[in-house]
Design an enzyme around this catalytic site. Structure first.
Site, PDB file in Angstrom:
ATOM      1  N   THR A  48       0.824  -1.205   0.000  1.00  0.00           N
ATOM      2  CA  THR A  48       0.000   0.000   0.000  1.00  0.00           C
ATOM      3  C   THR A  48       0.857   1.253   0.000  1.00  0.00           C
ATOM      4  OG1 THR A  48      -1.660  -1.260   1.225  1.00  0.00           O
ATOM      5  CG2 THR A  48      -1.950   1.124   1.152  1.00  0.00           C
ATOM      6  N   TYR A 110       8.347 -14.323  -7.742  1.00  0.00           N
ATOM      7  CA  TYR A 110       8.960 -14.576  -9.052  1.00  0.00           C
ATOM      8  C   TYR A 110       9.793 -15.863  -9.096  1.00  0.00           C
ATOM      9  CZ  TYR A 110      11.211 -13.759 -13.550  1.00  0.00           C
ATOM     10  OH  TYR A 110      11.647 -13.891 -14.840  1.00  0.00           O
ATOM     11  N   LYS A 164       1.053 -12.091   8.642  1.00  0.00           N
ATOM     12  CA  LYS A 164      -0.043 -11.377   8.000  1.00  0.00           C
ATOM     13  C   LYS A 164      -0.552 -12.304   6.908  1.00  0.00           C
ATOM     14  CE  LYS A 164      -1.151  -7.308   5.184  1.00  0.00           C
ATOM     15  NZ  LYS A 164      -0.618  -6.106   4.474  1.00  0.00           N
TER      16      LYS A 164
END
Length: 292
Positions: A48, A110, A164
């Site tokens: 964010t 990735y 999280k």
């Protein structure tokens, strides 16, 4: 230690000017606004906060600005991730983390590591980190899920204090909650799943929406943590329409547009993101007005 990361952590946006520089005045307003709204801790340099497109110099300057603006001395979590484990370890050892309470690190993107690779990546980082580590599972961005089994293995590390969880997989979250110790935090990484996460043993949320609606969102989480689920549910349903629009054109595009409507910061983001379209802006404004 872990008590300070219960409740609402706000994943702060990075306000920019039209020229692309950090808007210091807007940032100070944002920290004041979210702090007065009741957030429990501050998270910088996450998704964010557009950490992928801010420089090392800007990150250091931004952290110093946060310390100055954080007059209530709320705990600070610093986002730090990457798929080059050795480079990440070097970075964490070079950073001045005085005043930072914990690091938040997304799984390596990735490279597509196995679960064993993820385990060894985080173990190496936790061994090297001078600060406690919060794992960040966000497979929509990394293309790799951190399984419940891997999370619970990592939870045994003395320097890893929580995760999280943004997998949107409640079965996986329940498996973590079922076996986690009292010294490990299960933190929601999805605003709209915060109440269900708390109901199974979650400690709170690291929130995007708390940038814009800290008062409503913090009261919602406090009610849920206190077992007042009917009140929490009412608040959740109230913000559901606005939240569903926030991610239509990428994060933090939507929440920055809402912050523009609230006169806190401008809606500018850095490429490859672009600011909200006129149609999305109109929808967000309408949804916000319904909350007043």
């Amino acid at each position: 230690m872990i008590e300070k990361f219960k409740g609402v952590g706000v994943a702060l946006v990075t306000p920019f000017t039209e020229q692309g520089t950090v808007d210091v005045g807007a940032f100070n307003r944002l920290v004041d606004y979210t702090t007065r709204g009741g957030v429990d801790y501050l998270v910088i340099h996450g998704t964010t906060g557009e950490a992928a497109t801010t420089t090392e110099k800007e990150k250091a300057e931004f952290l110093e600005l946060l310390f100055q603006a954080n007059i209530k001395k709320l705990p600070v979590v610093y986002g730090l991730g990457g798929n080059n484990t050795a480079a990440l370890i070097n970075e964490v050892q070079q950073l001045n983390l005085e005043g930072v309470d914990a690091l938040l690190s997304a799984g390596p993107a990735y490279s597509l590591p196995t679960q064993e690779g993820i385990f060894q990546h985080y173990t190496a980082l936790a061994d090297a980190s001078p600060k406690p580590l919060i794992l960040y599972n966000v497979p929509a961005r990394t293309a790799r899920n951190i399984s419940a089994e891997t999370t619970l293995r990592l939870a045994e590390h003395e320097n890893i204090i929580g995760i999280k969880e943004a997998s949107k997989d409640l079965n996986q979250c329940m498996e973590i909650a079922r076996h986690q110790s009292e010294s490990f935090l299960l933190i929601s990484g999805d605003d709209m799943l915060t109440i269900p996460m708390i109901s199974i043993g979650g400690a709170g949320v690291i929130s995007v929406l708390a940038n814009a609606l800290p008062d409503i969102f913090c009261k919602m989480v406090t009610n849920a943590l206190n077992g007042k689920y009917e009140e929490a549910q009412q608040a959740l349903f109230k913000v559901l329409e606005l939240n569903s629009l926030l991610y239509c054109e990428g994060n933090p595009v939507g929440v920055k547009q809402v912050l523009k409507e609230l006169n806190i910061c401008e809606p500018y983001v850095r490429l490859p993101l672009v600011k909200a379209s006129n149609s999305l802006g109109a929808d967000l404004k309408q949804a916000l007005q319904k909350l007043s």
